[in-house]
Design an enzyme around this catalytic site. Structure first.
Site, mmCIF file in Angstrom:
data_model
loop_
_atom_site.group_PDB
_atom_site.id
_atom_site.type_symbol
_atom_site.label_atom_id
_atom_site.label_comp_id
_atom_site.label_asym_id
_atom_site.label_seq_id
_atom_site.Cartn_x
_atom_site.Cartn_y
_atom_site.Cartn_z
ATOM 1 N N LYS A 1 29.099 38.040 10.529
ATOM 2 C CA LYS A 1 28.936 36.673 10.110
ATOM 3 C C LYS A 1 28.977 35.787 11.518
ATOM 4 O O LYS A 1 29.383 36.223 12.691
ATOM 5 C CB LYS A 1 29.794 36.213 9.145
ATOM 6 N N TYR B 1 24.029 33.955 -1.770
ATOM 7 C CA TYR B 1 25.348 33.599 -2.507
ATOM 8 C C TYR B 1 25.222 32.797 -3.865
ATOM 9 O O TYR B 1 26.087 32.074 -4.286
ATOM 10 C CB TYR B 1 26.209 32.771 -1.459
ATOM 11 N N PHE C 1 33.878 25.968 -2.659
ATOM 12 C CA PHE C 1 33.476 26.292 -1.408
ATOM 13 C C PHE C 1 32.113 26.553 -1.061
ATOM 14 O O PHE C 1 31.823 26.671 0.138
ATOM 15 C CB PHE C 1 34.580 27.529 -0.870
ATOM 16 N N ARG D 1 34.152 48.732 1.864
ATOM 17 C CA ARG D 1 35.041 47.662 1.456
ATOM 18 C C ARG D 1 36.624 47.707 1.980
ATOM 19 O O ARG D 1 37.080 46.947 2.191
ATOM 20 C CB ARG D 1 34.950 47.210 -0.193
ATOM 21 N N ARG E 1 38.452 42.713 8.634
ATOM 22 C CA ARG E 1 39.225 41.295 8.634
ATOM 23 C C ARG E 1 40.422 41.078 9.144
ATOM 24 O O ARG E 1 40.803 39.816 9.676
ATOM 25 C CB ARG E 1 38.954 41.105 7.031
ATOM 26 N N ASN F 1 35.478 34.959 7.581
ATOM 27 C CA ASN F 1 36.085 36.142 7.457
ATOM 28 C C ASN F 1 35.323 37.218 7.965
ATOM 29 O O ASN F 1 35.438 38.564 7.629
ATOM 30 C CB ASN F 1 36.679 36.576 5.933
ATOM 31 N N HIS G 1 30.647 40.550 5.718
ATOM 32 C CA HIS G 1 30.284 40.638 4.539
ATOM 33 C C HIS G 1 30.113 42.408 4.258
ATOM 34 O O HIS G 1 29.701 43.000 4.949
ATOM 35 C CB HIS G 1 29.103 39.900 4.299
ATOM 36 N N GLU H 1 20.678 43.127 -1.454
ATOM 37 C CA GLU H 1 21.015 42.617 -0.164
ATOM 38 C C GLU H 1 20.273 43.148 0.869
ATOM 39 O O GLU H 1 19.750 42.466 1.796
ATOM 40 C CB GLU H 1 22.530 42.671 -0.067
HETATM 41 P P1 IDP Z 1 33.767 39.161 -0.475
HETATM 42 O O1 IDP Z 1 32.995 38.537 0.641
HETATM 43 O O2 IDP Z 1 35.141 39.713 -0.033
HETATM 44 O O3 IDP Z 1 33.050 39.937 -1.540
HETATM 45 P P2 IDP Z 1 33.413 36.754 -2.402
HETATM 46 O O4 IDP Z 1 34.566 36.267 -3.313
HETATM 47 O O5 IDP Z 1 32.358 37.713 -2.877
HETATM 48 O O6 IDP Z 1 34.322 37.721 -1.316
HETATM 49 O O7 IDP Z 1 33.062 35.577 -1.506
HETATM 50 C C1 IDP Z 1 31.895 35.477 -0.773
HETATM 51 C C2 IDP Z 1 32.316 34.632 0.540
HETATM 52 O O8 IDP Z 1 32.763 33.300 0.178
HETATM 53 C C3 IDP Z 1 33.680 35.251 1.320
HETATM 54 O O9 IDP Z 1 33.546 36.204 2.121
HETATM 55 C C4 IDP Z 1 33.964 33.931 2.184
HETATM 56 O O10 IDP Z 1 33.247 34.056 3.328
HETATM 57 C C5 IDP Z 1 33.720 32.753 1.106
HETATM 58 N N1 IDP Z 1 35.050 32.585 0.361
HETATM 59 C C6 IDP Z 1 35.405 33.221 -0.877
HETATM 60 N N2 IDP Z 1 36.499 32.832 -1.296
HETATM 61 C C7 IDP Z 1 36.616 31.616 -0.677
HETATM 62 C C8 IDP Z 1 37.725 30.708 -0.831
HETATM 63 O O11 IDP Z 1 38.465 30.560 -1.576
HETATM 64 N N3 IDP Z 1 37.513 29.660 0.188
HETATM 65 C C9 IDP Z 1 36.587 29.542 0.922
HETATM 66 N N4 IDP Z 1 35.749 30.459 1.086
HETATM 67 C C10 IDP Z 1 35.714 31.496 0.414
HETATM 68 MG MG MG Z 2 31.419 39.456 -2.558
#
Ligand code: IDP
Ligand code: MG
Length: 139
Positions: free
Chosen positions: A11, A51, A59, A87, A104, A114, A117, A128
């Site tokens: 990212k 997304y 968010f 993962r 991460r 973070n 992805h 994707e």
């Molecule tokens: P993942 O990337 O671990 O699969 P997801 O829940 O699919 O997590 O969320 C997609 C992305 O959205 C996350 O990687 C992060 O960048 C952002 N995100 C997820 N949850 C939050 C949050 O609670 N606050 C801010 N950003 C978030």
């Molecule tokens: Mg996800």
């Protein structure tokens, strides 16, 4: 249906901080083969589509702003059990909860920014990967 591939993005924060080389080294050292890879930048429309599942979340606007603010490295990776193993390699969404040694834990600043992805299912890995790459860019 390919079941041994996953899709990743390094990212904008990871690219900005100069962590691309270290993260790719960790990915390949963990047994993933690079099928496709490029430096690219998502448009607002791209990020909103990629997304879309999160569009009702509070968010979402910050996520779209973050993911479009600079280049990313997009890649398709191949390994047995690729989705689940990748993962595990990247760790929990929130780096504060990510296991020691995960990407991460090592490189992410916050739950929002973070670093990386990873697809959450074989079906989404295929969707994707096809979102970012044509067949001629996959090896
Ligand atoms: P993942 O990337 O671990 O699969 P997801 O829940 O699919 O997590 O969320 C997609 C992305 O959205 C996350 O990687 C992060 O960048 C952002 N995100 C997820 N949850 C939050 C949050 O609670 N606050 C801010 N950003 C978030
Ligand atoms: Mg996800």
């Amino acid at each position: 249906m390919v079941t041994n591939r996953t899709f990743t993005m390094l990212k904008p924060d990871a690219v900005e901080k100069g962590h691309v080389g270290a993260i790719i080294e960790k990915i390949t050292a963990s047994g993933f083969r690079i099928v496709a890879m490029k430096l690219t930048q998502m448009t607002t429309a791209d990020a909103e589509e990629f997304y879309a599942i999160h569009k009702e979340r509070p968010f979402f606007p910050d996520l779209v702003e973050y993911m479009t603010r600079g280049p990313i490295v997009a890649a398709i990776l191949e390994k047995d059990n690729a989705v689940e193993d990748f993962r595990t390699l990247i760790g929990a969404t929130n780096p504060a909860e990510a296991a020691e040694g995960t990407i991460r834990k090592l490189y992410a600043a916050s739950i929002g920014e973070n670093a990386v992805h990873g697809s959450d299912s074989d079906e989404n890995a295929a969707i994707e990967g096809a979102f970012h790459f044509s067949g001629r860019e996959m090896f």
